[in-house]
Design an enzyme around this catalytic site. Structure first.
Site, PDB file in Angstrom:
ATOM      1  N   ASN A  23      44.564  31.650   8.943  1.00  0.00           N
ATOM      2  CA  ASN A  23      45.080  31.046   7.705  1.00  0.00           C
ATOM      3  C   ASN A  23      44.877  31.920   6.472  1.00  0.00           C
ATOM      4  O   ASN A  23      44.750  31.419   5.351  1.00  0.00           O
ATOM      5  CB  ASN A  23      44.438  29.667   7.481  1.00  0.00           C
ATOM      6  CG  ASN A  23      44.659  28.733   8.649  1.00  0.00           C
ATOM      7  OD1 ASN A  23      45.753  28.693   9.225  1.00  0.00           O
ATOM      8  ND2 ASN A  23      43.623  27.994   9.034  1.00  0.00           N
ATOM      9  N   ARG A  24      44.856  33.222   6.692  1.00  0.00           N
ATOM     10  CA  ARG A  24      44.713  34.198   5.610  1.00  0.00           C
ATOM     11  C   ARG A  24      43.365  34.108   4.890  1.00  0.00           C
ATOM     12  O   ARG A  24      43.181  34.691   3.827  1.00  0.00           O
ATOM     13  CB  ARG A  24      45.852  34.049   4.579  1.00  0.00           C
ATOM     14  CG  ARG A  24      47.240  34.374   5.149  1.00  0.00           C
ATOM     15  CD  ARG A  24      47.303  35.828   5.609  1.00  0.00           C
ATOM     16  NE  ARG A  24      48.627  36.212   6.062  1.00  0.00           N
ATOM     17  CZ  ARG A  24      49.023  36.218   7.334  1.00  0.00           C
ATOM     18  NH1 ARG A  24      48.172  35.809   8.281  1.00  0.00           N
ATOM     19  NH2 ARG A  24      50.217  36.620   7.673  1.00  0.00           N
ATOM     20  N   LEU A  25      42.407  33.393   5.465  1.00  0.00           N
ATOM     21  CA  LEU A  25      41.059  33.332   4.891  1.00  0.00           C
ATOM     22  C   LEU A  25      40.221  34.444   5.521  1.00  0.00           C
ATOM     23  O   LEU A  25      39.247  34.206   6.240  1.00  0.00           O
ATOM     24  CB  LEU A  25      40.437  31.956   5.119  1.00  0.00           C
ATOM     25  CG  LEU A  25      41.168  30.799   4.419  1.00  0.00           C
ATOM     26  CD1 LEU A  25      40.506  29.469   4.746  1.00  0.00           C
ATOM     27  CD2 LEU A  25      41.197  31.033   2.906  1.00  0.00           C
TER      28      LEU A  25
END
Length: 219
Positions: free
Chosen positions: A196-198
């Site tokens: 999730n692009r984290l």
């Protein structure tokens, strides 16, 4: 104009999920941490694991970037070789700071390195140059790197001239305009792709007392 049936670039996505990275798990010295990641990239048979994007800027601050190969790394710095009269060579001589970027998709990892750049000792350049294949040694003499030439025939002609000049030699003397640069890092960032692009980002910054500070950055 976009090609029919082609995917829009904005629709291309990958969700990273292989590994994680935390400040509590990294080594205290960034060079050792880099060497660990490089070895893991080599073990994973990452394509061109030693390839890195070298970013430089001229005296006016105009940047340029290209891919070069890392030839050695230790606590003293990251070493690569080039023609000193090439565009990157000239920029580094007039503005001696650079940045390196490594990307290993197979491991979902990226490393960014920034710092001051200086020439390596001539003896070090001599040793590396003469360890290269003979064809590469000849190529360094033959190419006026980054200069405009009329055609490939110019290179072929220069290569022939060089072979004739050094006929019978198995090792050539190093051209005076060719040699190594060492990037002495003061900032390194290790990036691990996450869901999730984290993403995980761990930053090493060299403090005034010569010690490395380790921080986590938001993705």
């Amino acid at each position: 104009m976009a090609m029919e049936n082609s995917m829009s670039l904005q629709d291309i996505r990958k969700n990273y999920a292989l590994r994680e990275l935390d400040t509590s798990a990294v080594l205290p010295d960034p060079t050792a941490q880099f060497q660990l990641w490089m070895q893991e990239a080599l073990t994973a048979q990452a394509d061109e694991a030693t390839a890195m994007t070298l970013s430089t800027a001229d005296a006016q601050g105009r940047p340029s970037a290209r891919v070069v190969l890392l030839k050695s790394v230790d606590p003293a710095g990251f070493v690569f070789y080039t023609n000193y009269e090439s565009r990157k060579g000239c920029q580094l001589l007039e503005n001696p700071f650079g940045a390196l970027t490594f990307f290993w998709p197979i491991l979902e990892r990226q490393v960014r390195v920034e710092g001051r750049v200086e020439k390596v000792p001539e003896a070090m350049s001599d040793q590396y140059y003469q360890s290269r294949p003979l064809g590469s040694q000849i190529g360094a003499w033959s190419s006026p790197q980054s200069q405009t030439i009329a055609s490939r025939a110019v290179l072929v002609e220069k290569e022939t001239e060089t072979r004739n000049k050094f006929d019978g030699l198995t090792t050539l003397p190093r051209p005076a305009n060719w040699g190594g640069f060492n990037l002495i890092p003061d900032r390194l960032e290790f990036w691990q792709g996450r869901q999730n692009r984290l993403h995980d980002r761990v930053l090493y910054v060299l403090a005034d007392d010569g010690k490395w500070q380790i921080e986590r950055l938001a993705p």
